[in-house]
Design a protein around this motif. Structure first.
Motif, PDB file in Angstrom:
ATOM      1  N   GLY A 295       1.466  -6.788   5.660  1.00 17.02           N
ATOM      2  CA  GLY A 295       2.890  -6.964   6.435  1.00 17.02           C
ATOM      3  C   GLY A 295       3.782  -5.765   6.333  1.00 17.02           C
ATOM      4  O   GLY A 295       4.529  -5.395   7.222  1.00 17.02           O
ATOM      5  N   GLN A 296       3.743  -4.913   5.178  1.00 14.72           N
ATOM      6  CA  GLN A 296       4.427  -3.625   4.975  1.00 14.72           C
ATOM      7  C   GLN A 296       3.573  -2.546   5.080  1.00 14.72           C
ATOM      8  O   GLN A 296       4.072  -1.542   5.057  1.00 14.72           O
ATOM      9  N   ASN A 297       2.389  -2.388   5.364  1.00 15.33           N
ATOM     10  CA  ASN A 297       1.587  -1.601   5.474  1.00 15.33           C
ATOM     11  C   ASN A 297       1.782  -0.415   4.394  1.00 15.33           C
ATOM     12  O   ASN A 297       1.944   0.851   4.830  1.00 15.33           O
ATOM     13  N   LEU A 298       1.585  -0.933   3.205  1.00 15.06           N
ATOM     14  CA  LEU A 298       1.967  -0.264   1.821  1.00 15.06           C
ATOM     15  C   LEU A 298       0.702  -0.247   1.218  1.00 15.06           C
ATOM     16  O   LEU A 298       0.006  -0.891   0.940  1.00 15.06           O
ATOM     17  N   ILE A 299       0.293   1.079   0.589  1.00 18.70           N
ATOM     18  CA  ILE A 299      -1.020   1.494  -0.111  1.00 18.70           C
ATOM     19  C   ILE A 299      -0.708   2.062  -0.935  1.00 18.70           C
ATOM     20  O   ILE A 299       0.011   3.116  -1.258  1.00 18.70           O
TER      21      ILE A 299
ATOM     22  N   VAL B  39     -14.052   4.526  -6.901  1.00 22.57           N
ATOM     23  CA  VAL B  39     -14.997   4.799  -8.030  1.00 22.57           C
ATOM     24  C   VAL B  39     -14.629   3.918  -9.013  1.00 22.57           C
ATOM     25  O   VAL B  39     -13.162   3.560  -9.229  1.00 22.57           O
ATOM     26  N   PRO B  40     -15.251   3.939 -10.228  1.00 24.69           N
ATOM     27  CA  PRO B  40     -14.822   3.074 -11.387  1.00 24.69           C
ATOM     28  C   PRO B  40     -13.553   3.437 -12.039  1.00 24.69           C
ATOM     29  O   PRO B  40     -13.310   4.826 -12.039  1.00 24.69           O
ATOM     30  N   GLY B  41     -12.746   2.511 -12.295  1.00 23.57           N
ATOM     31  CA  GLY B  41     -11.356   2.858 -13.032  1.00 23.57           C
ATOM     32  C   GLY B  41     -10.322   3.091 -11.946  1.00 23.57           C
ATOM     33  O   GLY B  41      -9.076   3.223 -12.552  1.00 23.57           O
ATOM     34  N   GLU B  42     -10.576   2.913 -10.478  1.00 29.48           N
ATOM     35  CA  GLU B  42      -9.515   2.879  -9.603  1.00 29.48           C
ATOM     36  C   GLU B  42      -8.926   1.764  -9.134  1.00 29.48           C
ATOM     37  O   GLU B  42      -9.664   0.610  -9.082  1.00 29.48           O
ATOM     38  N   PHE B  43      -7.752   1.698  -8.830  1.00 27.85           N
ATOM     39  CA  PHE B  43      -7.114   0.404  -8.514  1.00 27.85           C
ATOM     40  C   PHE B  43      -6.548   0.840  -6.935  1.00 27.85           C
ATOM     41  O   PHE B  43      -5.641   1.795  -6.740  1.00 27.85           O
ATOM     42  N   VAL B  44      -6.725  -0.247  -5.912  1.00 29.20           N
ATOM     43  CA  VAL B  44      -6.054   0.066  -4.568  1.00 29.20           C
ATOM     44  C   VAL B  44      -5.242  -1.258  -4.444  1.00 29.20           C
ATOM     45  O   VAL B  44      -5.847  -2.510  -4.459  1.00 29.20           O
ATOM     46  N   SER B  45      -4.116  -1.496  -3.773  1.00 27.55           N
ATOM     47  CA  SER B  45      -3.178  -2.293  -3.520  1.00 27.55           C
ATOM     48  C   SER B  45      -2.752  -2.154  -1.996  1.00 27.55           C
ATOM     49  O   SER B  45      -2.373  -1.098  -1.827  1.00 27.55           O
TER      50      SER B  45
ATOM     51  N   ASP C  18       1.093 -12.658  -3.896  1.00 24.37           N
ATOM     52  CA  ASP C  18       2.241 -11.838  -3.679  1.00 24.37           C
ATOM     53  C   ASP C  18       2.017 -11.089  -2.170  1.00 24.37           C
ATOM     54  O   ASP C  18       2.460 -10.062  -1.944  1.00 24.37           O
ATOM     55  N   GLU C  19       1.411 -11.924  -1.350  1.00 23.80           N
ATOM     56  CA  GLU C  19       1.231 -11.313  -0.043  1.00 23.80           C
ATOM     57  C   GLU C  19       0.773  -9.837   0.189  1.00 23.80           C
ATOM     58  O   GLU C  19       1.036  -9.222   0.857  1.00 23.80           O
ATOM     59  N   LYS C  20      -0.234  -9.516  -0.755  1.00 25.90           N
ATOM     60  CA  LYS C  20      -0.906  -8.328  -0.820  1.00 25.90           C
ATOM     61  C   LYS C  20      -2.349  -8.559  -1.418  1.00 25.90           C
ATOM     62  O   LYS C  20      -2.473  -9.607  -2.089  1.00 25.90           O
ATOM     63  N   THR C  21      -3.118  -7.550  -1.340  1.00 26.86           N
ATOM     64  CA  THR C  21      -4.504  -7.737  -1.716  1.00 26.86           C
ATOM     65  C   THR C  21      -4.763  -6.425  -2.800  1.00 26.86           C
ATOM     66  O   THR C  21      -4.484  -5.314  -2.301  1.00 26.86           O
ATOM     67  N   ASN C  22      -5.018  -6.720  -4.029  1.00 29.85           N
ATOM     68  CA  ASN C  22      -5.381  -5.801  -5.073  1.00 29.85           C
ATOM     69  C   ASN C  22      -6.730  -5.580  -5.617  1.00 29.85           C
ATOM     70  O   ASN C  22      -7.435  -6.878  -5.523  1.00 29.85           O
TER      71      ASN C  22
ATOM     72  N   VAL D 242     -17.153   0.782  -4.065  1.00 27.03           N
ATOM     73  CA  VAL D 242     -16.727   0.094  -3.012  1.00 27.03           C
ATOM     74  C   VAL D 242     -16.179   0.895  -2.061  1.00 27.03           C
ATOM     75  O   VAL D 242     -15.842   1.953  -2.174  1.00 27.03           O
ATOM     76  N   HIS D 243     -16.476   0.152  -0.659  1.00 27.40           N
ATOM     77  CA  HIS D 243     -15.672   0.838   0.524  1.00 27.40           C
ATOM     78  C   HIS D 243     -14.732  -0.273   1.133  1.00 27.40           C
ATOM     79  O   HIS D 243     -15.255  -1.413   1.132  1.00 27.40           O
ATOM     80  N   LEU D 244     -13.431   0.116   0.949  1.00 29.06           N
ATOM     81  CA  LEU D 244     -12.691  -0.675   1.710  1.00 29.06           C
ATOM     82  C   LEU D 244     -12.158  -0.581   2.956  1.00 29.06           C
ATOM     83  O   LEU D 244     -11.965   0.418   3.396  1.00 29.06           O
ATOM     84  N   LEU D 245     -12.397  -1.871   4.117  1.00 28.06           N
ATOM     85  CA  LEU D 245     -11.833  -1.455   5.137  1.00 28.06           C
ATOM     86  C   LEU D 245     -10.521  -2.266   5.566  1.00 28.06           C
ATOM     87  O   LEU D 245     -10.429  -3.534   5.190  1.00 28.06           O
ATOM     88  N   LEU D 246      -9.312  -1.622   5.853  1.00 27.95           N
ATOM     89  CA  LEU D 246      -7.926  -2.244   5.577  1.00 27.95           C
ATOM     90  C   LEU D 246      -7.718  -2.826   6.993  1.00 27.95           C
ATOM     91  O   LEU D 246      -8.191  -2.360   7.901  1.00 27.95           O
ATOM     92  N   GLU D 247      -6.899  -3.848   6.943  1.00 25.83           N
ATOM     93  CA  GLU D 247      -6.332  -4.271   8.412  1.00 25.83           C
ATOM     94  C   GLU D 247      -5.730  -3.349   9.384  1.00 25.83           C
ATOM     95  O   GLU D 247      -5.707  -3.679  10.650  1.00 25.83           O
ATOM     96  N   ASN D 248      -5.185  -2.371   8.708  1.00 22.25           N
ATOM     97  CA  ASN D 248      -4.373  -1.423   9.662  1.00 22.25           C
ATOM     98  C   ASN D 248      -5.457  -0.173  10.164  1.00 22.25           C
ATOM     99  O   ASN D 248      -4.916   0.658  10.732  1.00 22.25           O
TER     100      ASN D 248
END
Length: 333
Positions: free
Chosen positions: A239-243, A229-235, A204-208, A216-222
């Motif tokens: 294209g829409q710069n939505l976090i 930390v465990p149990g967390e969800f990042v989307s 769906d044109e995004k990464t979950n 984990v450490h996430l490096l976003l394209e923006n």
């Protein structure tokens, strides 16, 4: 060598597990190939040839230089020309001998050229079809469960730097001695870990990203970055710069597919059908639009399309018909 033998030789040379057998670097691969050879005695000559090729290049880590190949060829040709000038008149035996030597030289150079081309192709790709789920063990010991219609790729010299398209669950093998990192890269972000369990979905044109264990450490394209930390969800949708960054119930919905079951918690039918489309590659259409708002809670088997659709029908009181390569959702008669 016949075409079938050539194809078999090529598959041996490109197979990481076969190379592990040749170099005796993985016990499981050694056991597998020893057993395979016992059951395929007719291919022993091809096995021996592939083994000889790999042993001949295994101690040379750098790829062959094309300039060096040209120089070698030029040297061989110069020697042939010099012999022609020195002895303009030669016997029939010497003529045959020279043709034979020239044939050997050409064969050797062609063989070197093949090795050079093989060394250039260093990318390994694992890809699944619609409805297919596979489990992989990478060279470093990391376990990957790859969902249907998905793909991972990496350089064969570094299986800890993965590119992902689709949906995958990772159980990363930690390497305490070197504290080696593990990366997963998508179009939206880059996941950086040491040893942990997490799920990455690029639909769906995004990464979950869902974290089960570790950090984990996430490096976003923006340019932004997030720590999880465990149990967390990042989307994140580039294209829409939505976090979205939130705490969730990891047992619901997100990575349950790896156990051949979707687990939904009050999810609208329209969203459920998206999962079906992504897994099996079949588009859907609601004939009765009000059915989109029906919700599902509980487990839905996803290993077989017919069983999956039947479970959805029973859970929602609907009828799903496959027509013209499309799933039509209607009210139950």
């Amino acid at each position: 060598m016949e075409n079938n033998d050539q194809q078999l030789l090529q598959s041996f040379l490109n197979d990481p597990s076969f190379r592990n057998w040749v170099t005796k670097s993985n016990k499981n691969d050694i056991l597998f190939w020893n057993n395979w050879i016992l059951n395929h005695p007719e291919d022993i000559d091809t096995v021996d040839m592939a083994k000889s090729i790999l042993l001949g290049i295994s101690f040379k880590k750098s790829a062959l230089d094309s300039k060096k190949l040209d120089e070698t060829l030029a040297t061989v040709l110069d020697r042939i020309e010099a012999k022609k000038v020195e002895k303009p008149s030669i016997s029939r035996f010497e003529t045959k001998k020279r043709y034979w030597q020239l044939g050997i030289a050409a064969t050797v150079l062609a063989f070197i050229g093949i090795l050079f081309l093989l060394n250039q192709n260093t990318e390994i790709v694992h890809k699944t079809g619609y409805g297919e789920i596979i489990e992989l063990k990478l060279q470093d010991g990391t376990l990957v469960t790859l969902n249907g219609n998905s793909q991972i790729s990496y350089d064969k010299k570094n299986s800890r730097d993965i590119s992902l398209k689709g949906d995958a669950y990772f159980k990363v093998k930690p390497i305490p001695s070197t504290n080696a990192k593990f990366w997963v890269t998508t179009e939206d972000l880059r996941v950086e870990v040491y040893g942990t369990e997490f799920h990455v979905n690029t639909r769906d044109e995004k990464t979950n990203v869902l974290l089960d264990e570790g950090s984990v450490h996430l490096l976003l394209e923006n340019g932004d970055s997030r720590k999880m930390v465990p149990g967390e969800f990042v989307s994140f949708a580039r294209g829409q710069n939505l976090i979205t960054h939130e705490k969730v119930n990891t047992e619901l919905q997100y990575s349950s597919w790896k156990e051949s079951t979707y687990i939904f918690n009050n999810i609208e039918l329209s969203e459920v059908m998206k999962y079906v489309e992504q897994t099996y590659g079949i588009p859907f259409e609601f004939i009765d639009k009000e059915l989109t708002l029906k919700t599902i809670s509980g487990g839905i088997p996803n290993h077989d399309l017919k069983i999956c659709l039947s479970a959805i029908e029973k859970s929602t009181g609907t009828r799903i018909v496959l027509k013209d390569k499309k799933l039509l959702i209607l009210k139950e008669n």
